[in-house]
Design a protein around this motif. Structure first.
Motif, PDB file in Angstrom:
ATOM      1  N   ALA A   1       0.763  -1.351   0.101  1.00  0.00           N
ATOM      2  CA  ALA A   1      -0.044   0.147   0.067  1.00  0.00           C
ATOM      3  C   ALA A   1       0.842   1.355   0.010  1.00  0.00           C
ATOM      4  CB  ALA A   1      -0.827  -0.088   0.938  1.00  0.00           C
ATOM      5  N   GLN A   2       2.188   1.110   0.204  1.00  0.00           N
ATOM      6  CA  GLN A   2       3.176   2.274   0.395  1.00  0.00           C
ATOM      7  C   GLN A   2       3.212   2.921  -1.304  1.00  0.00           C
ATOM      8  OE1 GLN A   2       6.682   0.957   1.732  1.00  0.00           O
ATOM      9  NE2 GLN A   2       5.895   0.810   3.836  1.00  0.00           N
ATOM     10  N   ASP A   3       3.358   4.248  -1.392  1.00  0.00           N
ATOM     11  CA  ASP A   3       3.586   4.717  -2.532  1.00  0.00           C
ATOM     12  C   ASP A   3       4.999   4.017  -3.171  1.00  0.00           C
ATOM     13  OD1 ASP A   3       1.840   6.617  -2.174  1.00  0.00           O
ATOM     14  OD2 ASP A   3       3.095   8.064  -1.097  1.00  0.00           O
ATOM     15  N   GLU A   4       5.925   3.615  -2.805  1.00  0.00           N
ATOM     16  CA  GLU A   4       6.980   2.817  -3.249  1.00  0.00           C
ATOM     17  C   GLU A   4       7.217   1.623  -2.529  1.00  0.00           C
ATOM     18  OE1 GLU A   4      10.678   4.938  -3.788  1.00  0.00           O
ATOM     19  OE2 GLU A   4       9.725   6.806  -4.365  1.00  0.00           O
ATOM     20  N   PRO A   5       6.427   0.546  -2.916  1.00  0.00           N
ATOM     21  CA  PRO A   5       6.731  -0.706  -2.079  1.00  0.00           C
ATOM     22  C   PRO A   5       8.214  -1.244  -2.623  1.00  0.00           C
ATOM     23  CG  PRO A   5       4.712  -0.697  -3.622  1.00  0.00           C
ATOM     24  CD  PRO A   5       5.338   0.628  -4.021  1.00  0.00           C
ATOM     25  N   PRO A   6       8.512  -2.077  -1.482  1.00  0.00           N
ATOM     26  CA  PRO A   6       9.865  -2.733  -1.930  1.00  0.00           C
ATOM     27  C   PRO A   6       9.944  -3.526  -3.222  1.00  0.00           C
ATOM     28  CG  PRO A   6       8.603  -3.647   0.053  1.00  0.00           C
ATOM     29  CD  PRO A   6       8.023  -2.584  -0.442  1.00  0.00           C
TER      30      PRO A   6
END
Length: 656
Positions: free
Chosen positions: A193-198
């Protein structure tokens, strides 16, 4: 020309088989697949030759007799175990090392930015000292873009500040649904859900410490886009219960070494390497494609491999020691872990990606599952049957194997010698007779129960966590585990005594069959004695299995000394070649750690034990030095001679 007697001819067969092993293991190389094919091809030939002899020469004739029932039922157990062995021989006939590939593709992403990695440390109830090691190693990873997350299913508030001290984030969830797999999935949904997922996630159990090069080595193998997961071996810095209780931690490897150091590279050569949970790195987009970790098996790691393969992603194996962790210290935990693995395999066999279900898995993947099924369902019943069936002769005159001694030497002896030589040829001597039987038998009854339950009722079983740490300062006899082996030992010894001293039970008409049963019985008594001995858990304190002692500087009583340090923990050290008084202050100079103050805690033969008082930076440096660097801890090769010497020491001293 003088004709050889049957016994002389049998001994010639044995000598020739042993000579073949010596010659082949001298001129052949286990890393070459063609050479492995020669060895395992011959091993398979001798195995089939033996079982053909058993089928045609040693079985009781059909009829309504107990001899027939016992003879044929044991033969079926033996055929099942042999089928499992032949499958393993085929897998082991290849091997693959990816170290050169990892060298060639290091930083394959350059000149673009390094992929972003999230390290997920799954924890439930582990002690602070266990988590401290793992966080110390994770915070020292030699990689430019990595975030560390502690996934706490124990919901311990103190862990938030503790993790933050190492630059890690503490993550909790409201419940423990689906155990470890659910814990990881909760974190994955948060990351996605992050803007830049790992780009990748690394999975570590709470007791597994990554070496500083863990990410740089594993990420190199993701240079091909269809690689979804890279698995690395699990190495252990402490002895497992079998090693420790038998006093073999310096000469005999942990029970999982054969799987991780030899079977997994062979499976990788066939394209069927499997995920083992901890010490793996996974492509995040692949996880998103398959709906994250599967939750329909208690061995979610093995199932994840199949889920990824079903979606077109490969699992590959890097056989390098880039993490090290804590082996189960207690027998109950040791056995529970293996029974859980068995149950999980049965759940997979009965599930949507089973080998006989319609899915996109390849023939090799289906064979991989069948091979696992053969191992868990057939190998352990045979081991137990081999202990039970000789008893039938001594009490009931039931002959299980009707064979002459020369024939046993010619067929079974040759098979045993060549197969043992072949297995030790490819493993560096890891298969030590009798001791290997102990490690297999300890979990045999729980594993057989788990296999039966898993096949009949695969669902509805809770995930059982393997407990680590805890108080190990007392001698504990595991009576529940020991009891069936005590019963078998008593029955075997009693039957033998009756057979030897009572003519009515001697069964003179058994001929050579009696000699075969006598030898079989004596071996069983020895194995059972070792199993019972392993069930007595001795007091232990944590010590890292250091490969070699280090030279360190010590200041004590105003004088400088250079001595051997033979043991090190964050709280203490064992120093050899120095004298001191209990309570006397000292300072130990350790390379890459600094000068650590302490006091003499005890005086023992040849030196002292020091209680160290490192500051926090030094403590973290010690943890990284012990667990986050270096080669594989513990024993990775063995020999029967070294095992025998250590076992004699264990018997004489009464302690490891």
């Amino acid at each position: 020309m003088l004709a050889l007697t049957e016994t002389q001819s049998a001994l010639v067969h044995l000598v020739v088989a042993a000579a073949m092993v010596v010659v082949f293991t001298t001129i052949l190389r286990p890393e070459r697949n063609a050479h492995r094919v020669v060895m395992f091809g011959l091993a398979s030939f001798f195995a089939l030759r033996y079982i053909a002899w058993r089928a045609t020469e040693t079985l009781a004739p059909f009829g309504a007799t107990w001899d027939c029932v016992a003879s044929w039922s044991f033969f079926l157990f033996e055929c099942g175990a042999l089928l499992s062995s032949l499958s393993a021989f085929l897998i082991l006939s290849r091997t693959k090392s990816r170290s050169a590939e990892a060298d060639a593709h290091a930083q394959w992403w350059s000149p673009r930015r390094a992929p972003k990695v999230a390290v997920l440390i799954a924890t439930y109830n582990e002690d602070r000292s266990i988590l401290e090691r793992t966080l110390a190693g994770a915070s020292a990873l030699d990689y430019p873009d990595v975030d560390v997350y502690v996934l706490d299913d124990g919901r311990r508030e103190w862990l938030s500040e503790f993790a933050a001290a190492y630059g890690a984030r503490h993550v909790m969830r409201p419940d423990n649904t689906h155990a470890k797999a659910g814990n990881i999935n909760h974190a994955l949904r948060m990351l996605l859900a992050q803007d830049e997922p790992p780009d990748f996630v690394a999975v570590l159990d709470a007791d597994f410490v990554p070496h500083s090069d863990f990410l740089t080595r594993t990420l190199a193998l993701f240079h091909e886009q269809d690689v979804g997961l890279v698995q690395t071996p699990q190495h252990f810095f402490n002895p497992d219960p079998v090693q420790y209780n038998l006093g073999l931690q310096r000469s005999y490897p942990d029970e999982q070494r054969f799987f991780f150091d030899h079977l997994q590279p062979s499976r990788d050569a066939w394209g069927i390497a499997v995920c083992c949970g901890t010490s793996s790195v996974i492509r995040t987009s692949a996880l998103a494609d398959v709906g994250l970790f599967p939750t329909d098996s208690v061995t979610e790691d093995f199932l994840l491999t199949l889920v990824l393969k079903n979606a077109g992603y490969r699992t590959v194996y890097l056989a390098e020691p880039v993490t090290e962790g804590l082996a189960p210290e207690g027998l109950k935990e040791y056995v529970t872990q293996r029974a859980r693995w068995c149950l999980g395999q049965m759940q997979i066999l009965r599930g949507r990606l089973g080998p006989f279900r319609p899915n996109a898995l390849s023939l090799a993947d289906r064979w991989s599952m069948v091979d696992a099924m053969l191992y868990w369902t057939l190998s352990f019943p045979f081991r137990v049957a081999a202990l039970v069936y000789p008893i039938l002769y001594w009490y009931f005159n039931i002959i299980v194997v009707n064979a002459d001694v020369p024939d046993v030497l010619t067929y079974f002896g040759v098979y045993f010698v060549f197969v043992l030589g072949t297995m030790n040829f490819i493993s560096g001597g890891l298969i030590v007779p009798l001791v290997h039987d102990v490690s297999q038998l300890l979990g045999a009854f729980p594993i057989m129960r788990a296999a039966a339950i898993g096949l009949v009722r695969p669902h509805g079983h809770p995930f059982k966590v393997t407990a680590k740490g805890g108080d190990r300062t007392r001698t504990v006899v595991q009576w529940t585990l020991m009891r069936p082996f005590m019963v078998l030992f008593s029955l075997t010894a009693g039957g033998l005594l009756i057979g030897l001293f009572s003519p009515s039970f001697a069964f003179a008409d058994a001929g050579d069959g009696k000699a075969v049963i006598l030898f079989w019985t004596l071996v069983n008594l020895l194995v059972l004695a070792l199993v019972m001995m392993a069930c007595v858990e001795l007091p232990r304190s944590e010590r890292h299995l250091v490969d070699l002692p280090d030279r360190v500087g010590v200041e004590i009583g105003g004088e400088q000394h250079v001595v051997w340090m033979r043991g090190l923990t964050p709280d203490g050290a064992r120093l050899r070649g120095i004298v001191g008084r209990v309570g006397e202050p000292l300072r130990v100079s350790i390379e890459r750690i600094g000068v650590v103050p302490g006091v003499v805690a005890a005086v023992d033969e040849g030196g002292i034990r020091a209680s160290l008082q490192p500051d926090q930076a030094q403590r973290t440096a010690i943890l990284r030095h012990l667990y986050g660097t270096g080669s594989a801890p513990g024993v990775v090769k063995s020999s029967s001679t070294s095992v025998f010497k250590d076992f004699v020491i264990r018997l004489r001293s009464g302690r490891p």
